[in-house]
Design a protein around this motif. Structure first.
Motif, PDB file in Angstrom:
ATOM      1  N   ASN A  95      32.652  40.451  43.454  1.00 23.67           N
ATOM      2  CA  ASN A  95      33.608  39.490  42.918  1.00 23.67           C
ATOM      3  C   ASN A  95      33.723  39.628  41.409  1.00 23.67           C
ATOM      4  OD1 ASN A  95      33.954  38.444  45.511  1.00 23.67           O
ATOM      5  ND2 ASN A  95      32.249  37.039  45.263  1.00 23.67           N
ATOM      6  N   VAL A  96      34.938  39.443  40.891  1.00 17.89           N
ATOM      7  CA  VAL A  96      35.211  39.547  39.455  1.00 17.89           C
ATOM      8  C   VAL A  96      35.774  38.208  38.991  1.00 17.89           C
ATOM      9  CG1 VAL A  96      36.476  40.759  37.651  1.00 17.89           C
ATOM     10  CG2 VAL A  96      35.743  42.004  39.699  1.00 17.89           C
ATOM     11  N   THR A  97      35.081  37.564  38.051  1.00 18.30           N
ATOM     12  CA  THR A  97      35.512  36.283  37.501  1.00 18.30           C
ATOM     13  C   THR A  97      35.656  36.427  35.998  1.00 18.30           C
ATOM     14  OG1 THR A  97      34.289  35.119  39.228  1.00 18.30           O
ATOM     15  CG2 THR A  97      34.955  33.831  37.309  1.00 18.30           C
ATOM     16  N   VAL A  98      36.863  36.176  35.482  1.00 16.81           N
ATOM     17  CA  VAL A  98      37.083  36.236  34.041  1.00 16.81           C
ATOM     18  C   VAL A  98      37.788  34.970  33.574  1.00 16.81           C
ATOM     19  CG1 VAL A  98      37.219  38.764  34.076  1.00 16.81           C
ATOM     20  CG2 VAL A  98      39.305  37.426  34.100  1.00 16.81           C
ATOM     21  N   LYS A  99      37.612  34.650  32.292  1.00 20.39           N
ATOM     22  CA  LYS A  99      38.253  33.461  31.729  1.00 20.39           C
ATOM     23  C   LYS A  99      39.729  33.682  31.460  1.00 20.39           C
ATOM     24  CE  LYS A  99      34.144  31.650  29.506  1.00 20.39           C
ATOM     25  NZ  LYS A  99      33.495  31.311  28.243  1.00 20.39           N
ATOM     26  N   SER A 107      44.686  53.349  39.161  1.00 19.37           N
ATOM     27  CA  SER A 107      43.556  53.975  39.851  1.00 19.37           C
ATOM     28  C   SER A 107      42.498  52.973  40.308  1.00 19.37           C
ATOM     29  CB  SER A 107      42.912  55.019  38.936  1.00 19.37           C
ATOM     30  OG  SER A 107      42.538  54.411  37.711  1.00 19.37           O
ATOM     31  N   ALA A 108      42.675  51.696  40.013  1.00 20.38           N
ATOM     32  CA  ALA A 108      41.679  50.667  40.341  1.00 20.38           C
ATOM     33  C   ALA A 108      41.558  50.445  41.838  1.00 20.38           C
ATOM     34  CB  ALA A 108      42.037  49.356  39.652  1.00 20.38           C
ATOM     35  N   GLN A 109      40.304  50.242  42.274  1.00 23.28           N
ATOM     36  CA  GLN A 109      40.006  49.879  43.658  1.00 23.28           C
ATOM     37  C   GLN A 109      39.010  48.730  43.611  1.00 23.28           C
ATOM     38  OE1 GLN A 109      38.785  53.172  46.130  1.00 23.28           O
ATOM     39  NE2 GLN A 109      40.100  54.594  45.007  1.00 23.28           N
ATOM     40  N   VAL A 110      39.422  47.572  44.110  1.00 26.54           N
ATOM     41  CA  VAL A 110      38.555  46.402  44.080  1.00 26.54           C
ATOM     42  C   VAL A 110      38.335  45.895  45.495  1.00 26.54           C
ATOM     43  CG1 VAL A 110      38.255  44.043  43.223  1.00 26.54           C
ATOM     44  CG2 VAL A 110      39.376  45.753  41.781  1.00 26.54           C
ATOM     45  N   GLU A 111      37.058  45.742  45.857  1.00 29.31           N
ATOM     46  CA  GLU A 111      36.667  45.138  47.133  1.00 29.31           C
ATOM     47  C   GLU A 111      35.895  43.881  46.792  1.00 29.31           C
ATOM     48  OE1 GLU A 111      34.585  47.883  49.654  1.00 29.31           O
ATOM     49  OE2 GLU A 111      36.001  49.487  49.196  1.00 29.31           O
ATOM     50  N   GLY A 112      36.613  42.761  46.685  1.00 26.24           N
ATOM     51  CA  GLY A 112      36.006  41.493  46.322  1.00 26.24           C
ATOM     52  C   GLY A 112      37.069  40.556  45.802  1.00 26.24           C
ATOM     53  N   ASP A 113      36.665  39.333  45.521  1.00 19.82           N
ATOM     54  CA  ASP A 113      37.595  38.319  45.042  1.00 19.82           C
ATOM     55  C   ASP A 113      37.820  38.451  43.545  1.00 19.82           C
ATOM     56  OD1 ASP A 113      37.583  37.416  47.626  1.00 19.82           O
ATOM     57  OD2 ASP A 113      36.241  35.723  47.245  1.00 19.82           O
ATOM     58  N   LEU A 114      39.050  38.160  43.115  1.00 19.06           N
ATOM     59  CA  LEU A 114      39.418  38.177  41.704  1.00 19.06           C
ATOM     60  C   LEU A 114      39.773  36.752  41.277  1.00 19.06           C
ATOM     61  CD1 LEU A 114      41.810  41.267  41.704  1.00 19.06           C
ATOM     62  CD2 LEU A 114      39.399  41.227  41.046  1.00 19.06           C
ATOM     63  N   VAL A 115      39.182  36.279  40.177  1.00 21.40           N
ATOM     64  CA  VAL A 115      39.466  34.947  39.646  1.00 21.40           C
ATOM     65  C   VAL A 115      39.761  35.090  38.161  1.00 21.40           C
ATOM     66  CG1 VAL A 115      38.582  32.606  39.288  1.00 21.40           C
ATOM     67  CG2 VAL A 115      37.916  33.875  41.330  1.00 21.40           C
ATOM     68  N   ALA A 116      40.961  34.625  37.733  1.00 14.44           N
ATOM     69  CA  ALA A 116      41.368  34.746  36.324  1.00 14.44           C
ATOM     70  C   ALA A 116      42.553  33.831  36.053  1.00 14.44           C
ATOM     71  CB  ALA A 116      41.753  36.187  36.012  1.00 14.44           C
ATOM     72  N   ARG A 128      41.063  44.491  47.991  1.00 13.31           N
ATOM     73  CA  ARG A 128      40.639  44.004  49.305  1.00 13.31           C
ATOM     74  C   ARG A 128      39.813  42.753  49.048  1.00 13.31           C
ATOM     75  NH1 ARG A 128      39.717  49.431  49.445  1.00 13.31           N
ATOM     76  NH2 ARG A 128      41.196  50.606  50.685  1.00 13.31           N
ATOM     77  N   GLY A 129      40.506  41.624  48.959  1.00 11.86           N
ATOM     78  CA  GLY A 129      39.846  40.356  48.670  1.00 11.86           C
ATOM     79  C   GLY A 129      40.872  39.320  48.282  1.00 11.86           C
ATOM     80  N   ARG A 130      40.396  38.171  47.876  1.00 16.17           N
ATOM     81  CA  ARG A 130      41.250  37.060  47.466  1.00 16.17           C
ATOM     82  C   ARG A 130      41.560  37.152  45.987  1.00 16.17           C
ATOM     83  NH1 ARG A 130      39.862  31.983  46.651  1.00 16.17           N
ATOM     84  NH2 ARG A 130      37.736  32.615  46.287  1.00 16.17           N
ATOM     85  N   CYS A 131      42.748  36.680  45.611  1.00 20.72           N
ATOM     86  CA  CYS A 131      43.121  36.564  44.201  1.00 20.72           C
ATOM     87  C   CYS A 131      43.368  35.089  43.908  1.00 20.72           C
ATOM     88  CB  CYS A 131      44.392  37.350  43.897  1.00 20.72           C
ATOM     89  SG  CYS A 131      44.204  39.125  44.079  1.00 20.72           S
ATOM     90  N   GLU A 132      42.708  34.569  42.890  1.00 19.40           N
ATOM     91  CA  GLU A 132      42.893  33.178  42.484  1.00 19.40           C
ATOM     92  C   GLU A 132      43.160  33.176  40.990  1.00 19.40           C
ATOM     93  OE1 GLU A 132      40.368  29.012  42.476  1.00 19.40           O
ATOM     94  OE2 GLU A 132      39.727  30.640  43.777  1.00 19.40           O
TER      95      GLU A 132
END
Length: 158
Positions: A95-99, A107-116, A128-132
């Protein structure tokens, strides 16, 4: 130049290559990058930083910085990630959480949730995950801590 899907609290911007400069946001910053995890480095464990971090190698565990994060095209990050903002060109499993903003390059490949607050995606990037996103966006770990705090504040009935 770009397509935008927007609501009152969320902006998902589909970027075209070259739209924000060569390195997607680190260009022209005073002081540059404080920490570089080079292409031959494999870091395992908990990484905590105060300023900008550039990952060109591999990270496994957790990766937290109060600064900005850049994940290079050949980098592989298998970690829970927290940063002020992130430019991702490589692979992240976690999961990636940023302010502020997450910028996914082609070229990015993300397997996890994104929060920003804002999530920008170039054509070709995969998620491949949720975007919030938006002002209400909070990571599950932050929500869990708030719920736990509320439970502790409620006096037990005898």
């Amino acid at each position: 130049m770009y397509n935008s899907i927007a609501s009152t609290h969320c902006f998902l911007i589909l970027r075209m290559p070259g739209m924000f400069g060569k390195d997607g946001g680190f260009e022209g910053r005073a002081g540059g990058v404080e920490t570089v995890i080079g292409s031959t480095v494999h870091l395992e464990g908990d990484f905590v930083g105060e300023q900008d971090v550039l990952v060109e190698g591999a990270v496994t565990g957790t990766l937290k910085t109060k600064g900005n994060l850049r994940v290079g095209e050949k980098a592989v990050v298998e970690a829970e990630v927290e940063a002020n903002s992130a430019v991702i060109a490589g692979t992240i499993r976690g999961n990636v959480t940023v302010k502020d903003k997450i910028d996914l390059q082609a070229s990015a490949q993300v397997e996890g949730d994104l929060v920003a607050q804002t999530i920008s995606v170039e054509p070709g990037a995969t998620i491949r995950g949720r975007c919030e996103c938006g002002t209400a966006a909070k990571s599950e770990s932050v929500r869990d801590k708030e719920e736990l705090k509320k439970k502790k504040e409620i006096p037990a009935m005898v």
